[in-house]
Scaffold this motif. Structure first.
Motif, PDB file in Angstrom:
ATOM      1  N   PRO A  22       0.817  -1.220   0.000  1.00  0.00           N
ATOM      2  CA  PRO A  22       0.000   0.000   0.000  1.00  0.00           C
ATOM      3  C   PRO A  22       0.848   1.266   0.000  1.00  0.00           C
ATOM      4  CG  PRO A  22      -0.901  -1.585   1.551  1.00  0.00           C
ATOM      5  CD  PRO A  22       0.425  -2.135   1.081  1.00  0.00           C
ATOM      6  N   TRP A  23       1.955   1.264   0.753  1.00  0.00           N
ATOM      7  CA  TRP A  23       2.820   2.440   0.782  1.00  0.00           C
ATOM      8  C   TRP A  23       3.507   2.651  -0.559  1.00  0.00           C
ATOM      9  CZ3 TRP A  23       5.111   0.466   5.976  1.00  0.00           C
ATOM     10  CH2 TRP A  23       4.231   0.741   7.018  1.00  0.00           C
ATOM     11  N   VAL A  24       3.893   1.564  -1.205  1.00  0.00           N
ATOM     12  CA  VAL A  24       4.496   1.669  -2.540  1.00  0.00           C
ATOM     13  C   VAL A  24       3.493   2.289  -3.507  1.00  0.00           C
ATOM     14  CG1 VAL A  24       5.243   0.294  -4.537  1.00  0.00           C
ATOM     15  CG2 VAL A  24       6.203  -0.179  -2.283  1.00  0.00           C
ATOM     16  N   HIS A  25       2.261   1.782  -3.504  1.00  0.00           N
ATOM     17  CA  HIS A  25       1.228   2.278  -4.431  1.00  0.00           C
ATOM     18  C   HIS A  25       0.813   3.710  -4.121  1.00  0.00           C
ATOM     19  CE1 HIS A  25       1.062  -1.488  -6.452  1.00  0.00           C
ATOM     20  NE2 HIS A  25       0.642  -2.155  -5.386  1.00  0.00           N
ATOM     21  N   GLN A  26       0.973   4.138  -2.873  1.00  0.00           N
ATOM     22  CA  GLN A  26       0.651   5.516  -2.496  1.00  0.00           C
ATOM     23  C   GLN A  26       1.813   6.465  -2.767  1.00  0.00           C
ATOM     24  OE1 GLN A  26      -0.599   5.272   1.611  1.00  0.00           O
ATOM     25  NE2 GLN A  26      -2.239   3.834   1.125  1.00  0.00           N
ATOM     26  N   GLY A  27       2.939   5.923  -3.236  1.00  0.00           N
ATOM     27  CA  GLY A  27       4.081   6.760  -3.586  1.00  0.00           C
ATOM     28  C   GLY A  27       5.024   7.072  -2.447  1.00  0.00           C
ATOM     29  N   TYR A  28       4.851   6.427  -1.289  1.00  0.00           N
ATOM     30  CA  TYR A  28       5.703   6.712  -0.138  1.00  0.00           C
ATOM     31  C   TYR A  28       7.076   6.043  -0.211  1.00  0.00           C
ATOM     32  CZ  TYR A  28       1.531   8.545   2.142  1.00  0.00           C
ATOM     33  OH  TYR A  28       0.417   9.262   2.456  1.00  0.00           O
ATOM     34  N   LEU A  29       7.217   5.009  -1.014  1.00  0.00           N
ATOM     35  CA  LEU A  29       8.470   4.251  -1.078  1.00  0.00           C
ATOM     36  C   LEU A  29       8.956   4.165  -2.526  1.00  0.00           C
ATOM     37  CD1 LEU A  29       7.350   1.360   1.322  1.00  0.00           C
ATOM     38  CD2 LEU A  29       8.750   3.344   1.925  1.00  0.00           C
ATOM     39  N   PRO A  30       9.355   5.294  -3.124  1.00  0.00           N
ATOM     40  CA  PRO A  30       9.713   5.282  -4.550  1.00  0.00           C
ATOM     41  C   PRO A  30      10.917   4.399  -4.878  1.00  0.00           C
ATOM     42  CG  PRO A  30      10.273   7.389  -3.547  1.00  0.00           C
ATOM     43  CD  PRO A  30       9.484   6.620  -2.533  1.00  0.00           C
ATOM     44  N   LEU A  32      11.939   1.675  -3.227  1.00  0.00           N
ATOM     45  CA  LEU A  32      11.502   0.291  -3.115  1.00  0.00           C
ATOM     46  C   LEU A  32      10.594  -0.070  -4.292  1.00  0.00           C
ATOM     47  CD1 LEU A  32      12.025  -2.079  -1.302  1.00  0.00           C
ATOM     48  CD2 LEU A  32      10.097  -1.397   0.110  1.00  0.00           C
ATOM     49  N   HIS A  33       9.774   0.883  -4.728  1.00  0.00           N
ATOM     50  CA  HIS A  33       8.925   0.658  -5.903  1.00  0.00           C
ATOM     51  C   HIS A  33       9.777   0.325  -7.125  1.00  0.00           C
ATOM     52  CE1 HIS A  33       6.555   1.899  -9.466  1.00  0.00           C
ATOM     53  NE2 HIS A  33       5.599   1.249  -8.820  1.00  0.00           N
ATOM     54  N   LYS A  34      10.854   1.071  -7.300  1.00  0.00           N
ATOM     55  CA  LYS A  34      11.744   0.833  -8.444  1.00  0.00           C
ATOM     56  C   LYS A  34      12.411  -0.541  -8.340  1.00  0.00           C
ATOM     57  CE  LYS A  34      15.529   2.790 -11.068  1.00  0.00           C
ATOM     58  NZ  LYS A  34      16.508   3.838 -11.213  1.00  0.00           N
ATOM     59  N   LEU A  35      12.866  -0.898  -7.146  1.00  0.00           N
ATOM     60  CA  LEU A  35      13.480  -2.210  -6.958  1.00  0.00           C
ATOM     61  C   LEU A  35      12.478  -3.328  -7.233  1.00  0.00           C
ATOM     62  CD1 LEU A  35      15.598  -1.624  -3.735  1.00  0.00           C
ATOM     63  CD2 LEU A  35      16.480  -2.104  -6.025  1.00  0.00           C
ATOM     64  N   LEU A  36      11.250  -3.159  -6.763  1.00  0.00           N
ATOM     65  CA  LEU A  36      10.219  -4.173  -7.002  1.00  0.00           C
ATOM     66  C   LEU A  36       9.889  -4.288  -8.484  1.00  0.00           C
ATOM     67  CD1 LEU A  36       7.888  -3.363  -3.989  1.00  0.00           C
ATOM     68  CD2 LEU A  36       9.151  -5.491  -4.323  1.00  0.00           C
ATOM     69  N   ALA A  37       9.872  -3.150  -9.177  1.00  0.00           N
ATOM     70  CA  ALA A  37       9.521  -3.143 -10.604  1.00  0.00           C
ATOM     71  C   ALA A  37      10.632  -3.729 -11.466  1.00  0.00           C
ATOM     72  CB  ALA A  37       9.196  -1.717 -11.053  1.00  0.00           C
ATOM     73  N   GLU A  38      11.884  -3.499 -11.096  1.00  0.00           N
ATOM     74  CA  GLU A  38      13.008  -3.905 -11.932  1.00  0.00           C
ATOM     75  C   GLU A  38      13.702  -5.174 -11.464  1.00  0.00           C
ATOM     76  OE1 GLU A  38      15.642  -0.579 -12.362  1.00  0.00           O
ATOM     77  OE2 GLU A  38      14.025   0.751 -13.030  1.00  0.00           O
ATOM     78  N   GLY A  39      13.397  -5.615 -10.259  1.00  0.00           N
ATOM     79  CA  GLY A  39      14.070  -6.793  -9.708  1.00  0.00           C
ATOM     80  C   GLY A  39      13.102  -7.934  -9.515  1.00  0.00           C
ATOM     81  N   SER A  40      13.470  -8.810  -8.627  1.00  0.00           N
ATOM     82  CA  SER A  40      12.626  -9.966  -8.302  1.00  0.00           C
ATOM     83  C   SER A  40      12.205  -9.864  -6.849  1.00  0.00           C
ATOM     84  CB  SER A  40      13.399 -11.271  -8.496  1.00  0.00           C
ATOM     85  OG  SER A  40      13.758 -11.434  -9.834  1.00  0.00           O
ATOM     86  N   SER A  41      10.991 -10.277  -6.579  1.00  0.00           N
ATOM     87  CA  SER A  41      10.497 -10.274  -5.214  1.00  0.00           C
ATOM     88  C   SER A  41       9.409 -11.327  -5.089  1.00  0.00           C
ATOM     89  CB  SER A  41       9.937  -8.903  -4.836  1.00  0.00           C
ATOM     90  OG  SER A  41       8.800  -8.604  -5.628  1.00  0.00           O
ATOM     91  N   GLY A  42       9.047 -11.630  -3.882  1.00  0.00           N
ATOM     92  CA  GLY A  42       7.971 -12.579  -3.653  1.00  0.00           C
ATOM     93  C   GLY A  42       7.708 -12.728  -2.180  1.00  0.00           C
ATOM     94  N   ARG A  43       6.545 -13.229  -1.879  1.00  0.00           N
ATOM     95  CA  ARG A  43       6.189 -13.490  -0.487  1.00  0.00           C
ATOM     96  C   ARG A  43       6.936 -14.724   0.000  1.00  0.00           C
ATOM     97  NH1 ARG A  43       1.907 -10.864   1.767  1.00  0.00           N
ATOM     98  NH2 ARG A  43       0.723  -9.582   0.320  1.00  0.00           N
ATOM     99  N   LEU A  44       7.465 -14.627   1.179  1.00  0.00           N
ATOM    100  CA  LEU A  44       8.145 -15.755   1.802  1.00  0.00           C
ATOM    101  C   LEU A  44       7.345 -16.209   3.008  1.00  0.00           C
ATOM    102  CD1 LEU A  44      11.804 -14.374   1.857  1.00  0.00           C
ATOM    103  CD2 LEU A  44      10.798 -15.942   0.201  1.00  0.00           C
ATOM    104  N   ARG A  45       7.347 -17.490   3.244  1.00  0.00           N
ATOM    105  CA  ARG A  45       6.777 -17.994   4.481  1.00  0.00           C
ATOM    106  C   ARG A  45       7.822 -17.837   5.572  1.00  0.00           C
ATOM    107  NH1 ARG A  45       5.111 -23.747   2.854  1.00  0.00           N
ATOM    108  NH2 ARG A  45       5.845 -23.170   0.831  1.00  0.00           N
TER     109      ARG A  45
END
Length: 188
Positions: A22-30, A32-45
């Motif tokens: 939610p913070w990424v989509h609201q523009g608070y974490l630009p 981290l947004h770039k890293l998520l968009a250009e890199g790899s990520s996923g939910r971990l247990r």
């Protein structure tokens, strides 16, 4: 075999995607947004006991607590009911940094829990949370301590919370940001 790929891992303790996205989509974490968009990520247990101590070690080793041997921030001393604080010496499995070193890869590990006492790796380790203080004992190779102090003379592991500050939370947030900047200067 020559390794050419670079991997940059950021670990944020206690930050779940339910908070981050939610913070990424609201523009608070630009950034981290770039890293998520250009890199790899996923939910971990998380680990079966979802606390930081075993979770960090499971991340570093890729195995569960039964294999790496660290279950909590404290453990019993051998042959006693006395407790001791856990540290890297309690980790019984090789870490990704150990394995990477074995195949000729190089690691720079900065401010990661359970890296004190630091293991001998092909690279640099600056231990993180649960280290008592910033001394040569948290750095590998020990000779890197002089470089650490030259580049970041006021390096700290975790910021101190000052309840007497005029705005304690803002003061703490500013110290957190300073800590990030200090670590960034080490990773160049």
């Amino acid at each position: 075999m020559e390794l050419k790929r670079r991997v940059f891992i950021i670990g944020i303790d206690g930050a779940d995607f339910d908070l981050i996205m939610p913070w990424v989509h609201q523009g608070y974490l630009p950034n981290l947004h770039k890293l998520l968009a250009e890199g790899s990520s996923g939910r971990l247990r998380s680990t079966i006991q979802p606390t930081s101590a075993p979770a960090w070690v499971t991340f570093m080793t890729g195995v569960n607590q039964g294999k790496h041997g660290l279950y909590d921030f404290v453990c019993r001393r051998s042959q006693s009911y006395d407790l001791q604080i856990t540290n890297a010496s309690h980790v019984k499995s090789p870490t990704i940094f150990d394995i990477l070193s074995q195949v000729g890869g190089r690691s720079i590990v900065i401010n990661l829990p359970y890296m004190v006492p630091p293991r001998s790796v092909n690279g640099i380790v600056v231990g993180g949370p649960f280290a008592a203080s910033v001394t040569p004992d948290i750095v590998y190779p020990r000779s890197y301590f002089e470089t650490l102090k030259r580049i970041t003379p006021d390096y700290f592991i975790l910021p101190d919370y000052d309840a007497r500050a005029s705005d304690p939370m803002m003061d703490y947030a500013e110290k957190l940001l300073k800590g990030v900047a200090l670590r960034e200067s080490l990773s160049l």
